[in-house]
Design a protein around this motif. Structure first.
Motif, PDB file in Angstrom:
ATOM      1  N   CYS A 255       0.847  -1.140   0.128  1.00 51.00           N
ATOM      2  CA  CYS A 255      -0.037  -0.020  -0.149  1.00 51.00           C
ATOM      3  C   CYS A 255       0.785   1.179  -0.024  1.00 51.00           C
ATOM      4  CB  CYS A 255      -0.787   0.092   1.333  1.00 51.00           C
ATOM      5  SG  CYS A 255      -2.150  -1.412   1.417  1.00 51.00           S
ATOM      6  N   ASP A 256       0.475   1.972  -0.734  1.00 48.20           N
ATOM      7  CA  ASP A 256       1.159   3.577  -0.876  1.00 48.20           C
ATOM      8  C   ASP A 256       0.437   4.463  -0.131  1.00 48.20           C
ATOM      9  OD1 ASP A 256       2.978   5.186  -2.058  1.00 48.20           O
ATOM     10  OD2 ASP A 256       2.361   5.340  -4.072  1.00 48.20           O
ATOM     11  N   HIS A 257       1.264   5.600   0.176  1.00 47.26           N
ATOM     12  CA  HIS A 257       0.831   6.743   0.820  1.00 47.26           C
ATOM     13  C   HIS A 257       0.982   7.878  -0.122  1.00 47.26           C
ATOM     14  CE1 HIS A 257       1.493   4.067   4.233  1.00 47.26           C
ATOM     15  NE2 HIS A 257       0.695   4.845   4.913  1.00 47.26           N
ATOM     16  N   LYS A 258       0.012   8.274  -1.084  1.00 46.23           N
ATOM     17  CA  LYS A 258       0.251   9.187  -2.162  1.00 46.23           C
ATOM     18  C   LYS A 258       0.327  10.717  -1.806  1.00 46.23           C
ATOM     19  CE  LYS A 258      -0.371   6.598  -6.282  1.00 46.23           C
ATOM     20  NZ  LYS A 258      -1.401   5.694  -6.893  1.00 46.23           N
ATOM     21  N   ARG A 259      -0.428  10.791  -0.647  1.00 48.61           N
ATOM     22  CA  ARG A 259      -0.393  12.236  -0.189  1.00 48.61           C
ATOM     23  C   ARG A 259       0.430  12.837   0.510  1.00 48.61           C
ATOM     24  NH1 ARG A 259      -5.246  14.996  -0.324  1.00 48.61           N
ATOM     25  NH2 ARG A 259      -6.802  14.009  -1.863  1.00 48.61           N
TER      26      ARG A 259
ATOM     27  N   THR B 169       1.689  13.176  -4.213  1.00 46.83           N
ATOM     28  CA  THR B 169       3.295  13.056  -4.477  1.00 46.83           C
ATOM     29  C   THR B 169       3.371  11.880  -5.286  1.00 46.83           C
ATOM     30  OG1 THR B 169       3.592  11.635  -2.566  1.00 46.83           O
ATOM     31  CG2 THR B 169       3.316  14.270  -2.165  1.00 46.83           C
ATOM     32  N   GLY B 170       4.540  11.624  -5.580  1.00 44.54           N
ATOM     33  CA  GLY B 170       4.833  10.279  -6.340  1.00 44.54           C
ATOM     34  C   GLY B 170       4.817   9.260  -5.258  1.00 44.54           C
ATOM     35  N   GLY B 171       4.620   9.387  -3.902  1.00 44.57           N
ATOM     36  CA  GLY B 171       4.578   8.433  -2.870  1.00 44.57           C
ATOM     37  C   GLY B 171       5.325   8.594  -1.663  1.00 44.57           C
TER      38      GLY B 171
ATOM     39  N   LEU C 124       3.662  -5.848 -14.548  1.00 46.64           N
ATOM     40  CA  LEU C 124       2.507  -4.986 -14.897  1.00 46.64           C
ATOM     41  C   LEU C 124       1.594  -4.622 -13.178  1.00 46.64           C
ATOM     42  CD1 LEU C 124       0.295  -3.963 -16.668  1.00 46.64           C
ATOM     43  CD2 LEU C 124      -0.527  -6.133 -17.075  1.00 46.64           C
ATOM     44  N   TYR C 125       1.584  -3.373 -13.176  1.00 48.51           N
ATOM     45  CA  TYR C 125       1.186  -2.810 -11.813  1.00 48.51           C
ATOM     46  C   TYR C 125      -0.472  -2.506 -11.865  1.00 48.51           C
ATOM     47  CZ  TYR C 125       1.175   1.022  -8.580  1.00 48.51           C
ATOM     48  OH  TYR C 125       0.879   2.172  -7.209  1.00 48.51           O
ATOM     49  N   PHE C 126      -1.017  -3.283 -10.849  1.00 46.21           N
ATOM     50  CA  PHE C 126      -2.629  -2.962 -10.830  1.00 46.21           C
ATOM     51  C   PHE C 126      -2.671  -2.188  -9.606  1.00 46.21           C
ATOM     52  CE2 PHE C 126      -1.442  -6.936 -13.149  1.00 46.21           C
ATOM     53  CZ  PHE C 126      -2.505  -7.020 -13.992  1.00 46.21           C
TER      54      PHE C 126
ATOM     55  N   ILE D 225      -8.146   1.137 -10.601  1.00 49.19           N
ATOM     56  CA  ILE D 225      -7.887   2.575 -10.541  1.00 49.19           C
ATOM     57  C   ILE D 225      -6.925   3.000 -11.586  1.00 49.19           C
ATOM     58  CG2 ILE D 225      -6.994   4.510  -9.192  1.00 49.19           C
ATOM     59  CD1 ILE D 225      -9.535   3.853  -8.266  1.00 49.19           C
ATOM     60  N   GLU D 226      -5.843   2.339 -11.708  1.00 45.07           N
ATOM     61  CA  GLU D 226      -4.672   2.550 -12.776  1.00 45.07           C
ATOM     62  C   GLU D 226      -3.974   1.492 -12.936  1.00 45.07           C
ATOM     63  OE1 GLU D 226      -1.438   5.094 -11.949  1.00 45.07           O
ATOM     64  OE2 GLU D 226      -1.126   4.317  -9.872  1.00 45.07           O
ATOM     65  N   TYR D 227      -3.163   1.320 -14.369  1.00 37.63           N
ATOM     66  CA  TYR D 227      -2.385   0.335 -14.570  1.00 37.63           C
ATOM     67  C   TYR D 227      -1.082   1.248 -14.577  1.00 37.63           C
ATOM     68  CZ  TYR D 227      -5.699  -2.833 -16.459  1.00 37.63           C
ATOM     69  OH  TYR D 227      -6.738  -3.741 -16.419  1.00 37.63           O
ATOM     70  N   ASN D 228       0.121   0.530 -14.247  1.00 38.27           N
ATOM     71  CA  ASN D 228       1.448   1.156 -14.431  1.00 38.27           C
ATOM     72  C   ASN D 228       1.973  -0.036 -15.335  1.00 38.27           C
ATOM     73  OD1 ASN D 228       0.982   3.690 -13.276  1.00 38.27           O
ATOM     74  ND2 ASN D 228       1.591   2.645 -11.357  1.00 38.27           N
ATOM     75  N   SER D 229       2.926   0.223 -16.111  1.00 35.41           N
ATOM     76  CA  SER D 229       3.858  -0.546 -16.853  1.00 35.41           C
ATOM     77  C   SER D 229       5.148  -1.025 -16.300  1.00 35.41           C
ATOM     78  CB  SER D 229       4.004   0.126 -18.239  1.00 35.41           C
ATOM     79  OG  SER D 229       4.610   1.102 -18.267  1.00 35.41           O
ATOM     80  N   ARG D 230       4.998  -1.095 -15.059  1.00 37.06           N
ATOM     81  CA  ARG D 230       6.480  -0.970 -14.422  1.00 37.06           C
ATOM     82  C   ARG D 230       6.454  -1.415 -13.037  1.00 37.06           C
ATOM     83  NH1 ARG D 230       5.754   3.263 -11.516  1.00 37.06           N
ATOM     84  NH2 ARG D 230       4.202   4.743 -12.456  1.00 37.06           N
ATOM     85  N   PHE D 231       7.552  -1.368 -12.322  1.00 44.99           N
ATOM     86  CA  PHE D 231       7.667  -1.510 -10.758  1.00 44.99           C
ATOM     87  C   PHE D 231       7.149  -0.082 -10.477  1.00 44.99           C
ATOM     88  CE2 PHE D 231      11.083  -4.756 -11.297  1.00 44.99           C
ATOM     89  CZ  PHE D 231      10.722  -5.541 -10.525  1.00 44.99           C
ATOM     90  N   GLY D 232       6.349  -0.278  -9.262  1.00 52.44           N
ATOM     91  CA  GLY D 232       6.108   1.071  -8.357  1.00 52.44           C
ATOM     92  C   GLY D 232       7.181   1.703  -7.632  1.00 52.44           C
ATOM     93  N   ASP D 233       6.954   2.891  -7.495  1.00 57.38           N
ATOM     94  CA  ASP D 233       8.010   3.641  -6.537  1.00 57.38           C
ATOM     95  C   ASP D 233       7.120   4.720  -5.588  1.00 57.38           C
ATOM     96  OD1 ASP D 233       9.844   5.328  -5.371  1.00 57.38           O
ATOM     97  OD2 ASP D 233      10.935   5.800  -7.177  1.00 57.38           O
ATOM     98  N   PRO D 234       7.208   4.181  -4.278  1.00 56.75           N
ATOM     99  CA  PRO D 234       8.231   3.364  -3.456  1.00 56.75           C
ATOM    100  C   PRO D 234       7.667   1.848  -3.311  1.00 56.75           C
ATOM    101  CG  PRO D 234       6.982   5.073  -2.007  1.00 56.75           C
ATOM    102  CD  PRO D 234       6.456   4.857  -3.164  1.00 56.75           C
ATOM    103  N   GLU D 235       6.834   1.277  -4.133  1.00 57.35           N
ATOM    104  CA  GLU D 235       6.332   0.061  -3.561  1.00 57.35           C
ATOM    105  C   GLU D 235       7.353  -1.002  -3.736  1.00 57.35           C
ATOM    106  OE1 GLU D 235       4.684   1.961  -5.631  1.00 57.35           O
ATOM    107  OE2 GLU D 235       2.566   1.947  -5.165  1.00 57.35           O
ATOM    108  N   THR D 236       8.362  -0.761  -5.021  1.00 49.60           N
ATOM    109  CA  THR D 236       9.449  -1.880  -5.119  1.00 49.60           C
ATOM    110  C   THR D 236      10.380  -1.660  -3.759  1.00 49.60           C
ATOM    111  OG1 THR D 236       9.272  -1.162  -7.128  1.00 49.60           O
ATOM    112  CG2 THR D 236      11.286  -2.317  -6.658  1.00 49.60           C
TER     113      THR D 236
HETATM  114  N1  GLY Z   1       3.892   4.772  -6.067  1.00 52.18           N
HETATM  115  C1  GLY Z   1       2.960   4.782  -7.416  1.00 52.18           C
HETATM  116  C2  GLY Z   1       3.793   4.628  -8.876  1.00 52.18           C
HETATM  117  O1  GLY Z   1       4.539   4.084  -8.707  1.00 52.18           O
HETATM  118  O2  GLY Z   1       3.151   4.981  -9.803  1.00 52.18           O
END
Ligand code: GLY
Ligand code: AMP
Length: 424
Positions: free
Chosen positions: A212-216, A226-228, A269-271, A283-294
């Motif tokens: 889980c990310d904290h985006k705000r 923010t980016g996370g 693939l990031y769901f 809510i969104e797809y990303n085509s890569r590792f998440g930051d800071p999820e990774t």
């Molecule tokens: N943490 C969200 C992203 O990488 O898009």
């Protein structure tokens, strides 16, 4: 093998740390990297969004066996295609598949066509039509710029006035540049959010542990997007039933949808999902590792990451057993005062005696006159593992107190949310 990793954030530091543990990896190059990455890799100063220049560099270098493309921009610009066309192996989706992140209009249309659960929406390229729609639609409403906008192209509008101003800013005043030429106007959904990342070679899809990310920017999810600002893993509410639902209704259908469109997706693939009262929705797809999820996922990976990357490129992911550690992991982002708006750079960073089981991933750091200094909005990610999220969280905050730079700020509540939601 000699491996080139494209990117320069905390996510890339985590990827390079995992690769550096692989017996298959000999030398790592990072384009462009940062001061932390420099301890594990040789930095290469080439603009990675100039895909031709990257291709030429790899050609000239002559001994790069494998390239990992991590950020969204070079993927959307076709860096993997460019490298492949020059006969090099590259990890990441090709341009025609990276569009799943690069165009929200594309991804929404894909979900509608293949029955993948997502928020209801309308897409507009004409300002007057968008304005007319927003004048009568349900409120709150969500506005999304079509293109890539560093995670900032989303406006949650609680009033009609806000929505009308938002449409105008995006479509007439180019607040998010060209990304806002087309705008998706979306139904507002409610529920806890989870990042479900998966490895896929287009034939097999294998989920990673959840996070889980904290985006705000501020505590209690207040302030700007923010980016996370921090992450934790696993998502406390995500049990076996959830995993089954997401695999059957979202992950597998998405992989098949991309194949049916002639856009096979190979890579991560990031769901980005929300658990609504009607089930999980994208809510969104990303085509890569998440930051800071990774930064909270890869420390828990027991399997050799290089082995997984190679298996994906060679389309034999079904034969790889991916194993994860038990327990939890937390990442706290230490940011420059002012981020995600304007902030100062070049502040010296100092560390006290950190516990030996703490990992610090560098994001916006550089060396200047022999000193480690800040060079970005998100500066460091402090990461700890623990038997559960609370234990990992405690360790992270105790150690973060020992790190200093002028105007440093961080959220105080990373890892607290969602703990009271029943796991299903
Ligand atoms: N943490 C969200 C992203 O990488 O898009
Ligand atoms: P995105 O960049 O698409 O991930 O959106 C950023 C954030 O906006 C998400 O993490 C959600 O918290 C929020 N968001 C996006 N779409 C919606 C929606 N349809 N309903 C409610 N919140 C949303």
């Amino acid at each position: 093998m000699n491996v080139l990793v494209i990117g320069n954030g905390g996510r890339e530091h985590a990827v390079i740390t995992a690769l550096s543990k692989s017996p298959k990896v000999n030398k790592i190059y990072a384009m462009k990297g940062n001061a932390g990455i420099a301890e594990l890799a040789e930095l290469v100063n080439v603009d990675y969004c100039d895909v031709k220049a990257v291709g030429e560099w790899v050609d000239q270098k002559g001994d790069i066996d494998f390239t990992v493309v991590t950020p969204d921009d070079p993927l959307a610009l076709g860096l993997v295609d460019e490298l492949e066309s020059r006969g090099h192996k590259a990890f990441g989706p090709r341009k025609n598949a990276a569009i799943i992140e690069a165009s929200k209009a594309f991804s929404k249309e894909l979900m509608k066509k293949y029955g993948i659960p997502t928020a209801k929406y309308e897409t507009f390229s004409d300002y007057e039509a968008a304005k007319a729609y927003v004048e009568t639609c349900d409120i709150p409403v969500v506005l999304k710029a079509d293109g890539l906008a560093l995670g900032k192209g989303v406006l949650i509008c609680k009033t009609r006035e806000e929505a009308l101003v938002g449409v105008k800013e995006m479509m007439l005043e180019a607040k998010f540049g060209n990304a806002g030429n087309t705008v998706v106007v979306e139904e507002f959904l409610e529920g806890p959010e989870v990042s479900c990342l998966a490895f896929t070679d287009g034939k097999t899809i294998k989920p990673m542990i959840t996070s889980c990310d904290h985006k705000r920017a501020l505590d209690n999810d207040e302030g700007l997007n923010t980016g996370g600002m921090g992450t934790f893993s696993p998502a406390p509410f995500f049990g076996e039933k959830s995993a089954k639902e997401v695999m059957e209704k979202i992950m597998v259908p998405t992989m098949y949808a991309m194949n049916s469109e002639g856009r096979p997706f190979k890579g991560v693939l990031y769901f980005g999902l929300m658990k609504t009262k009607d089930g999980y929705k994208v809510i969104e797809y990303n085509s890569r590792f998440g930051d800071p999820e990774t930064q909270v996922i890869l420390p828990m990976l027991k399997t050799d990451l290089m082995e997984i990357f190679e298996a994906i490129v060679e389309e034999r992911l079904d034969g790889v057993d991916i194993e994860w550690e038990d327990g939890a992991c937390v990442c706290l982002v230490l940011a420059s005062g002012g981020y995600p708006e304007s902030y100062e750079k070049g502040k010296e960073i100092t560390f006290g005696n950190l516990d030996s089981d703490i990992t610090v991933y560098h994001a916006g750091t550089a060396m200047k006159d022999g000193k480690l200094v800040t060079s970005g909005g998100r500066v460091l990610g402090v990461v700890a593992k623990g038997k559960d999220i609370e234990a990992a969280r405690k360790k992270v905050y105790e150690n973060a107190k020992k790190i200093h730079f002028d105007k440093m700020y961080c959220r105080k509540d990373i890892g607290i949310k969602y703990k009271d939601i029943t796991k299903v």
